[in-house]
Design a protein around this motif. Structure first.
Motif, PDB file in Angstrom:
ATOM      1  N   ASP A   1       0.831  -1.203   0.000  1.00  0.00           N
ATOM      2  CA  ASP A   1       0.000   0.000   0.000  1.00  0.00           C
ATOM      3  C   ASP A   1       0.868   1.257   0.000  1.00  0.00           C
ATOM      4  O   ASP A   1       0.605   2.204  -0.741  1.00  0.00           O
ATOM      5  N   TYR A   2       1.897   1.260   0.851  1.00  0.00           N
ATOM      6  CA  TYR A   2       2.774   2.421   0.991  1.00  0.00           C
ATOM      7  C   TYR A   2       4.225   1.953   1.092  1.00  0.00           C
ATOM      8  O   TYR A   2       4.514   0.833   1.531  1.00  0.00           O
ATOM      9  N   THR A   3       5.136   2.835   0.695  1.00  0.00           N
ATOM     10  CA  THR A   3       6.568   2.629   0.914  1.00  0.00           C
ATOM     11  C   THR A   3       7.158   3.940   1.415  1.00  0.00           C
ATOM     12  O   THR A   3       6.898   4.999   0.836  1.00  0.00           O
ATOM     13  N   VAL A   4       7.931   3.866   2.485  1.00  0.00           N
ATOM     14  CA  VAL A   4       8.656   5.025   3.007  1.00  0.00           C
ATOM     15  C   VAL A   4      10.131   4.655   3.032  1.00  0.00           C
ATOM     16  O   VAL A   4      10.515   3.657   3.647  1.00  0.00           O
TER      17      VAL A   4
ATOM     18  N   ASP B   1       2.513   6.290  -2.163  1.00  0.00           N
ATOM     19  CA  ASP B   1       1.212   5.656  -2.024  1.00  0.00           C
ATOM     20  C   ASP B   1       0.955   4.884  -3.312  1.00  0.00           C
ATOM     21  O   ASP B   1       0.650   5.463  -4.356  1.00  0.00           O
ATOM     22  N   HIS B   2       1.113   3.573  -3.257  1.00  0.00           N
ATOM     23  CA  HIS B   2       1.043   2.762  -4.466  1.00  0.00           C
ATOM     24  C   HIS B   2      -0.386   2.637  -5.000  1.00  0.00           C
ATOM     25  O   HIS B   2      -0.579   2.375  -6.191  1.00  0.00           O
ATOM     26  N   ARG B   3      -1.358   2.822  -4.153  1.00  0.00           N
ATOM     27  CA  ARG B   3      -2.747   2.683  -4.604  1.00  0.00           C
ATOM     28  C   ARG B   3      -3.152   3.836  -5.515  1.00  0.00           C
ATOM     29  O   ARG B   3      -3.880   3.636  -6.488  1.00  0.00           O
ATOM     30  N   SER B   4      -2.685   5.031  -5.199  1.00  0.00           N
ATOM     31  CA  SER B   4      -3.032   6.193  -6.021  1.00  0.00           C
ATOM     32  C   SER B   4      -1.895   6.629  -6.942  1.00  0.00           C
ATOM     33  O   SER B   4      -2.082   7.510  -7.785  1.00  0.00           O
TER      34      SER B   4
END
Length: 747
Positions: free
Chosen positions: A477-480, A495-498
């Motif tokens: 879903d996210y990567t930081v 934000d991989h979803r958007s």
């Protein structure tokens, strides 16, 4: 066929050592081919693969000599040429070094100089990126670099010259003659096209050539060798020499050309193939496939690291597929053959370009259809004619004509490169996408050769859809990511979803000996590219110290940036704003005008400062931001100090977050006891430079945060958090032993 299958076995060994699933796929494919072509010999192929795997895993590391601090002396063996300087190549104990002198002195070839001389090796790769200077050193067979202000003439004396040194002198004399023939800059283009001296290509022009997909025209390749061979045959035939003499003269000329190019891989491949073909032309057999396979095997034996060179991979895959498909095009006219071969060359390199450079060319086919004939019928003949005139007489009007023509050529390439988007970035390919794209590429080439154009269109659409889906289908879903930029900060939040990408600070520090190479070109930009990012939705600047924003302007010129989020009250804002690129079309947002802002599914909450703060120190204007990524949150603190932390806590009360970015790189002026007593964190991030002069992080701070699980770039390199639902995984570049995953506790 047998040399070709042996080469495939060797390459399969390399692939299996690096990516087992992909290697297994190719081994199975190659075994089927071997069995169909040679029957039981496929068993031998498997044995060869096993042997090559052993070589790749166990022998290659031993080929890398242990780094040394200094050498007692060296012998000058040649030169490396640049537009504004000359570097030396030197040897000591059969190991090669690049020698750079601050003073503009040209040491004669064959001079041995006594030292000692300090040897510099590139730092290890500290980020999850493919750029690896140490690998480049291995590929180029270099043991290190030597930097000196000057060399004492009394410390050098002539020694007996080897054959290689004499060839270097011949090459140097030739280049000096060309450089002295004209005062115009087109002489650098002539040398680039004559002897493949890529150092004469400026970085800006190199980018333009890459964008158009015509870089291969400016380096010595099979196209150049074919043209040289054609010209030689035409001239020698006009002299009414018999065919045997013509072949022998051509072979000798090409071998000399190879020596002048110091065994460049692309030159070696093209010359080796042409010379052997000329030799076999005395017989009825023309074993194209075996010849090109032998040339590759010989290069691998000479330097096992050459397999990792993108040029090696691109040149051989293109040549093999053109050879294997030649019968499908031999009965057609020149332009039909040019179109078909250009398409095959483009298709054959797609997966390698994606794997090596994370790029896909949009206009490469069209650009090659334009520029290949232009170079074949105009530029290459002009280069050969200039070489003749440089050693005889160069008329003034020809000098002007050459300057005009090459100037217009550069301008045309630059204008087309900047006039439209030619390439798109694609994220790193996993084994599924690699196998799928390789399979699609094979069928695209096959249908092209069979002239099944409707099926080709369908397959091309499938390939394009696959590329489209690579960047949009993510398990996370996210990567930081905390990028290791040395003594500075840079964080990538995705934000991989958007498809939203945020870059928080950029780093910015000049390195000794590397001042001409941007830090972001080695860290942030390649990481973004390999993540499939070709635009930044929001650039957040915590404050205006150079180690936080020093690369911001360069990044804004390299990638489109939609929004820049910053503290406009920061005393460094005006100076920063004055340097914003003129073509910047994004929007600058004053962080003090809103408490919260959203980017995709990422929520950014400003905790400090407010608009009433009046500080002349940019550090004390640092934005403190709480970034929410689904179930997990991160607190970014810039370079705030203890006093500012106290002011913040007076208005915020208790702060809770999963991850704290320690302020000011772990300085003892920040992350105070009061702040820690009124906050709750699980992880602590420290972004500092290895062996930095400030001795960050300070021992006092490490003592205060001993209850946190610390992740420090000085020890761990790049740190990446991947988040899916209530699960977060942590991976580091330099210490896999601490990689782990956690689940969010239910509240």
């Amino acid at each position: 066929m047998i040399p070709f299958l042996i080469l495939l076995a060797i390459l399969n060994g390399y692939i299996l050592a690096g990516q087992p699933v992909i290697g297994l796929f190719f081994i199975i494919t190659t075994s089927v081919i071997s069995y169909r072509k040679l029957g039981g010999l496929f068993l031998i192929l498997h044995c060869l693969v096993a042997a090559i795997i052993s070589m790749a895993v166990f022998m290659l590391p031993e080929k890398t000599p242990p780094p040394v601090d200094s050498i007692p002396g060296f012998t000058v063996t040649g030169y490396k040429y640049y537009q504004d300087s000359i570097a030396h190549t030197a040897t000591y104990n059969d190991r090669r070094y690049d020698l750079y002198l601050e003073e503009s002195v040209k040491l004669p070839v064959g001079y041995a100089c006594s030292g000692p001389f300090e040897v510099h090796m590139p730092a290890e790769n500290r980020n999850f990126i493919k750029v690896d200077d140490r690998m480049t050193m291995n590929i180029n067979d270099l043991a290190g670099r030597i930097y000196e202000d000057t060399i004492d003439a009394a410390a050098c004396q002539p020694v007996e010259k080897t054959a290689g040194m004499r060839l270097a002198e011949i090459r140097d004399g030739y280049m000096e003659r060309v450089l002295g023939a004209t005062v115009h800059d087109y002489k650098f283009d002539i040398l680039t096209l004559s002897v493949g001296n890529k150092a004469y290509i400026t970085s800006e022009f190199f980018d333009s050539l890459q964008k158009l997909g015509i870089y291969h025209l400016y380096v010595i390749s099979g196209t150049h060798i074919a043209f040289i061979s054609g010209i030689l045959f035409f001239l020698l035939n006009r002299l009414r020499l018999d065919i045997t003499t013509i072949r022998l003269v051509m072979m000798a000329s090409l071998i000399l050309f190879l020596f002048l190019n110091f065994f460049s891989p692309s030159v070696f491949r093209a010359v080796f193939m042409t010379v052997v073909l000329l030799a076999t032309s005395f017989t009825r057999h023309k074993p194209y496939l075996a010849i090109i396979s032998l040339s590759a095997i010989i290069q691998i034996l000479l330097n096992p690291w050459i397999v990792y060179h993108a040029g090696f991979q691109l040149s051989y895959i293109t040549t093999f597929l053109i050879i294997l498909s030649r019968n499908y095009w031999s009965q057609y006219g020149f332009f039909t053959q040019l179109f078909g071969i250009t398409l095959i060359a483009e298709f054959s390199t797609l997966v390698i370009l994606l794997h090596q450079f994370n790029e896909l060319s949009i206009s490469g086919i069209m650009m090659n259809l334009i520029f290949v004939p232009l170079f074949t019928f105009l530029i290459f003949p002009m280069v050969i004619l200039f070489n003749v005139m440089a050693f005889t007489h160069l008329p003034v009007f020809m000098d002007v004509f050459y300057s005009f023509t090459f100037g217009m050529l550069r301008q045309l390439i630059t204008v087309i490169a900047e006039g439209m988007r030619h390439r798109i970035s694609v994220a790193n390919l996993n084994f599924f996408w690699l196998i799928l794209l390789v399979t699609l590429t094979y069928w695209m080439i096959r249908t092209l050769c069979l002239k099944q154009f409707r099926r080709l269109v369908v397959l091309t659409i499938c390939f394009g859809l696959s590329i489209y889906m690579i960047d949009r289908l993510s398990y996370q879903d996210y990567t930081v990511t905390m990028v290791d930029v040395g003594q500075g900060d840079a964080f990538v939040i995705e934000d991989h979803r958007s498809g939203t990408v945020i870059l928080l600070d950029t780093g910015g520090q000049f390195y000794f000996r590397d001042a001409g190479r941007k830090l972001s070109e080695r860290t942030v930009l390649p990481y973004l590219k390999e993540s499939g990012v070709d635009r930044i939705d929001m650039l957040i600047l915590s404050h205006f110290d150079l180690d936080h924003v020093g690369e911001s302007h360069h990044i804004m010129t390299e990638l489109p940036v939609d929004h820049v989020y910053l503290n406009a009250n920061d005393p460094g804002f005006e100076a920063w704003y004055a340097g914003v690129p003129r073509d910047f079309e994004g929007k600058i947002i004053n962080a003090l005008e809103s408490r919260e802002i959203r980017a995709g599914g990422i929520v950014i909450e400003r905790l400090f400062p407010d608009a009433t703060l009046q500080e002349v120190d940019t550090n004390r204007n640092s934005l403190v931001l709480k970034v929410h990524t689904g179930s997990f949150s991160f607190l970014f603190t810039g370079d705030t100090d203890v006093e500012m932390e106290t002011q913040m806590m007076s208005t915020q009360g208790t702060i809770e977050a999963d991850v704290l970015k320690l302020a000011h790189h772990g300085s003892d002026t920040s992350t105070g006891d009061h702040f820690l007593a009124h906050s709750t964190f699980t992880y602590g991030l420290i972004s500092a430079g290895l062996d930095n002069r400030y001795d960050h992080p300070h021992a006092e701070v490490l003592g205060r945060v001993r209850d946190l699980r610390l992740l420090d770039t000085t020890k761990h390199g790049m740190v990446r958090f991947t988040i899916r639902n209530d699960r977060m995984c942590i991976e580091t570049k330099l210490d896999e032993t601490i990689d782990h995953c956690i689940k969010k506790r239910a509240e």
